[in-house]
Every structure is written in C-alpha cells, then in structure tokens.
Design a protein around this motif. Sequence first.
Motif, mmCIF file in Angstrom:
data_model
loop_
_atom_site.group_PDB
_atom_site.id
_atom_site.type_symbol
_atom_site.label_atom_id
_atom_site.label_comp_id
_atom_site.label_asym_id
_atom_site.label_seq_id
_atom_site.Cartn_x
_atom_site.Cartn_y
_atom_site.Cartn_z
ATOM 1 N N ASN A 248 0.735 -1.329 0.571
ATOM 2 C CA ASN A 248 0.030 0.406 -0.111
ATOM 3 C C ASN A 248 0.982 1.806 0.192
ATOM 4 O OD1 ASN A 248 -2.298 1.570 0.070
ATOM 5 N ND2 ASN A 248 -1.857 1.417 2.328
ATOM 6 N N TYR A 249 1.796 0.957 1.169
ATOM 7 C CA TYR A 249 2.761 2.637 1.108
ATOM 8 C C TYR A 249 3.736 2.675 -0.869
ATOM 9 C CZ TYR A 249 6.869 5.025 1.742
ATOM 10 O OH TYR A 249 8.370 5.966 1.787
ATOM 11 N N SER B 69 2.332 1.895 -3.424
ATOM 12 C CA SER B 69 0.888 1.958 -4.109
ATOM 13 C C SER B 69 0.414 3.487 -3.932
ATOM 14 C CB SER B 69 -0.015 1.178 -4.132
ATOM 15 O OG SER B 69 -0.609 2.346 -4.761
ATOM 16 N N GLU B 70 0.834 3.914 -2.882
ATOM 17 C CA GLU B 70 0.527 5.604 -2.558
ATOM 18 C C GLU B 70 1.329 6.466 -3.375
ATOM 19 O OE1 GLU B 70 -0.430 5.851 1.645
ATOM 20 O OE2 GLU B 70 -2.842 4.675 0.992
#
Length: 65
Positions: free
Chosen positions: A6-7, A9-10
């Motif tokens: 998630n990190y 991707s963000e």
Amino acid sequence: MAGIANYVSESYNELKNHVTWPTWAEAQRLTIVVVVFSIIFALLIWGVDTVFSGVIEQYFEWIKS
C-alpha cells in the motif's frame, strides 16, 4: 506485507499525479547553482582549515619553546 504494498502504491501515485517536476532547463540551472555553491563552500572550509592548522601549529611551537 499489505502495508508495504500500500505504501509503495500510494508513493507511486503521489509522484505520478501530485508532484510538479521541473523542466529540463530549470533542472540544469539549479544543478549549476548547487555545484557553484558547493565549490565555494568547499573552498571556504579549506581556507578556514588552513588558517586553524597554522594557528594550532604556531601554538604548539610556542609551547615547545
């Protein structure tokens, strides 16, 4: 492991959609400014170091006598 994915991707999304990248000409100009100031700063530190080395050398010669 999902937190890392998630990190990443963000972070990618932030860089792709929200960062204003400089133009090539602006990047070149700013690089030259950084190089010039780095050289000036290095010369200034070299000069101060040379002066302090001389002062310390004279001090120890004075103590020896």
